[in-house]
Write a protein that holds these residues in place. Structure first.
Motif, mmCIF file in Angstrom:
data_model
loop_
_atom_site.group_PDB
_atom_site.id
_atom_site.type_symbol
_atom_site.label_atom_id
_atom_site.label_comp_id
_atom_site.label_asym_id
_atom_site.label_seq_id
_atom_site.Cartn_x
_atom_site.Cartn_y
_atom_site.Cartn_z
ATOM 1 N N LEU A 167 1.483 -1.086 0.058
ATOM 2 C CA LEU A 167 -0.139 -0.078 -0.298
ATOM 3 C C LEU A 167 1.123 0.709 -0.113
ATOM 4 C CD1 LEU A 167 -3.284 -1.443 2.444
ATOM 5 C CD2 LEU A 167 -2.848 -1.175 0.044
ATOM 6 N N GLU A 168 2.638 1.456 0.540
ATOM 7 C CA GLU A 168 2.839 2.449 0.570
ATOM 8 C C GLU A 168 3.841 2.577 -0.811
ATOM 9 O OE1 GLU A 168 3.133 0.595 3.292
ATOM 10 O OE2 GLU A 168 2.189 0.799 4.855
ATOM 11 N N ARG A 169 3.875 1.800 -1.513
ATOM 12 C CA ARG A 169 4.160 2.014 -3.175
ATOM 13 C C ARG A 169 3.180 1.896 -3.788
ATOM 14 N NH1 ARG A 169 6.654 -3.116 -1.287
ATOM 15 N NH2 ARG A 169 5.087 -4.891 -2.640
ATOM 16 N N MET A 170 1.967 1.246 -3.828
ATOM 17 C CA MET A 170 0.663 1.760 -4.993
ATOM 18 C C MET A 170 -0.362 3.116 -4.236
ATOM 19 S SD MET A 170 0.292 -2.274 -5.529
ATOM 20 C CE MET A 170 -0.575 -1.699 -7.333
ATOM 21 N N GLY A 171 -0.212 2.884 -3.368
ATOM 22 C CA GLY A 171 -1.004 4.572 -2.691
ATOM 23 C C GLY A 171 -2.246 3.419 -2.215
ATOM 24 N N ASP A 172 -3.368 4.400 -2.519
ATOM 25 C CA ASP A 172 -4.434 4.294 -2.073
ATOM 26 C C ASP A 172 -5.347 3.352 -3.015
ATOM 27 O OD1 ASP A 172 -6.842 3.406 -1.323
ATOM 28 O OD2 ASP A 172 -7.901 5.824 -1.012
ATOM 29 N N ILE A 173 -4.605 2.168 -3.655
ATOM 30 C CA ILE A 173 -5.969 1.802 -4.645
ATOM 31 C C ILE A 173 -7.324 1.131 -3.994
ATOM 32 C CG2 ILE A 173 -3.916 0.274 -5.263
ATOM 33 C CD1 ILE A 173 -4.911 -2.619 -3.652
ATOM 34 N N THR A 174 -8.005 1.332 -3.002
ATOM 35 C CA THR A 174 -9.432 1.435 -3.568
ATOM 36 C C THR A 174 -10.344 2.145 -3.844
ATOM 37 O OG1 THR A 174 -9.711 2.286 -1.111
ATOM 38 C CG2 THR A 174 -9.183 0.399 -0.586
ATOM 39 N N GLN A 175 -10.405 2.830 -3.990
ATOM 40 C CA GLN A 175 -10.373 4.030 -5.556
ATOM 41 C C GLN A 175 -11.190 3.215 -6.760
ATOM 42 O OE1 GLN A 175 -11.418 6.983 -4.187
ATOM 43 N NE2 GLN A 175 -10.504 5.632 -2.348
ATOM 44 N N GLY A 176 -10.508 2.806 -7.349
ATOM 45 C CA GLY A 176 -10.720 1.590 -8.181
ATOM 46 C C GLY A 176 -11.910 0.397 -7.696
ATOM 47 N N PRO A 222 -15.111 -1.203 -6.228
ATOM 48 C CA PRO A 222 -16.767 -0.997 -6.385
ATOM 49 C C PRO A 222 -16.756 -0.491 -4.894
ATOM 50 C CG PRO A 222 -16.466 -2.784 -7.098
ATOM 51 C CD PRO A 222 -15.545 -2.508 -7.039
ATOM 52 N N ARG A 223 -16.413 -1.507 -3.658
ATOM 53 C CA ARG A 223 -17.160 -0.864 -2.180
ATOM 54 C C ARG A 223 -15.647 0.088 -1.709
ATOM 55 N NH1 ARG A 223 -20.585 -5.627 -0.339
ATOM 56 N NH2 ARG A 223 -20.264 -4.410 1.821
ATOM 57 N N LYS A 224 -14.682 0.980 -2.084
ATOM 58 C CA LYS A 224 -14.162 1.554 -1.840
ATOM 59 C C LYS A 224 -12.936 0.721 -0.654
ATOM 60 C CE LYS A 224 -14.936 4.422 -4.792
ATOM 61 N NZ LYS A 224 -14.969 4.290 -5.904
ATOM 62 N N ARG A 225 -12.626 -0.735 -0.509
ATOM 63 C CA ARG A 225 -12.238 -1.141 0.627
ATOM 64 C C ARG A 225 -11.503 -2.071 0.755
ATOM 65 N NH1 ARG A 225 -17.619 -3.744 4.313
ATOM 66 N NH2 ARG A 225 -17.578 -5.430 2.695
ATOM 67 N N LEU A 226 -10.589 -2.739 1.496
ATOM 68 C CA LEU A 226 -9.466 -3.605 1.762
ATOM 69 C C LEU A 226 -10.445 -4.678 2.054
ATOM 70 C CD1 LEU A 226 -6.326 -2.775 1.280
ATOM 71 C CD2 LEU A 226 -7.432 -3.523 -0.133
ATOM 72 N N GLY A 227 -10.482 -5.969 2.265
ATOM 73 C CA GLY A 227 -10.734 -6.856 3.163
ATOM 74 C C GLY A 227 -9.928 -7.078 4.147
ATOM 75 N N THR A 228 -9.919 -8.149 4.968
ATOM 76 C CA THR A 228 -9.024 -8.179 6.144
ATOM 77 C C THR A 228 -9.046 -9.767 6.389
ATOM 78 O OG1 THR A 228 -10.445 -8.790 8.142
ATOM 79 C CG2 THR A 228 -9.547 -6.611 7.334
ATOM 80 N N PRO A 229 -7.634 -11.122 6.113
ATOM 81 C CA PRO A 229 -7.886 -12.125 6.073
ATOM 82 C C PRO A 229 -8.871 -12.796 7.718
ATOM 83 C CG PRO A 229 -5.615 -10.786 6.573
ATOM 84 C CD PRO A 229 -6.961 -10.015 6.621
ATOM 85 N N SER A 230 -9.477 -12.298 8.061
ATOM 86 C CA SER A 230 -10.207 -12.556 9.223
ATOM 87 C C SER A 230 -11.867 -12.702 8.636
ATOM 88 C CB SER A 230 -10.479 -11.742 10.275
ATOM 89 O OG SER A 230 -10.751 -10.453 9.986
ATOM 90 N N ASP A 276 -16.302 -9.054 -1.970
ATOM 91 C CA ASP A 276 -16.504 -8.373 -1.927
ATOM 92 C C ASP A 276 -17.462 -7.626 -3.097
ATOM 93 O OD1 ASP A 276 -17.240 -6.604 -0.174
ATOM 94 O OD2 ASP A 276 -15.478 -5.259 -0.083
ATOM 95 N N ALA A 277 -17.057 -8.179 -3.761
ATOM 96 C CA ALA A 277 -17.627 -7.849 -5.644
ATOM 97 C C ALA A 277 -16.300 -7.330 -5.730
ATOM 98 C CB ALA A 277 -18.939 -6.475 -5.004
ATOM 99 N N GLN A 278 -15.230 -6.881 -5.801
ATOM 100 C CA GLN A 278 -14.226 -6.579 -6.161
ATOM 101 C C GLN A 278 -14.337 -7.092 -8.131
ATOM 102 O OE1 GLN A 278 -13.258 -3.869 -4.928
ATOM 103 N NE2 GLN A 278 -13.737 -4.540 -3.306
#
Length: 59
Positions: free
Chosen positions: A9-18, A20-28, A54-56
């Motif tokens: 995420l530090e290298r790529m920036g905020d990838i969630t903007q692309g 549909p639900r604008k979020r990343l999942g967690t392993p749990s 998550d509909a990605q």
């Protein structure tokens, strides 16, 4: 986050903007799917692809 995501995420920036639900999942969030797959309820499941995304990848 996970080991796979460390530093990405530090290298790529905020990838969630692309996404549909604008979020990343967690392993749990995979827990219920994984518990199903190792339970007797999934005895008849074989050769299946279970998409937990998550509909990605939804079209």
């Amino acid at each position: 986050e996970s080991e796979m995501m460390d530093g990405m995420l530090e290298r790529m920036g905020d990838i969630t903007q692309g996404f549909p639900r604008k979020r990343l999942g967690t392993p749990s969030q995979l827990d219920s799917t994984l518990l199903y797959l190792v339970s007797p309820s999934s005895d008849f499941v074989s050769g299946a692809t279970i998409r937990v995304h998550d509909a990605q990848g939804a079209n």
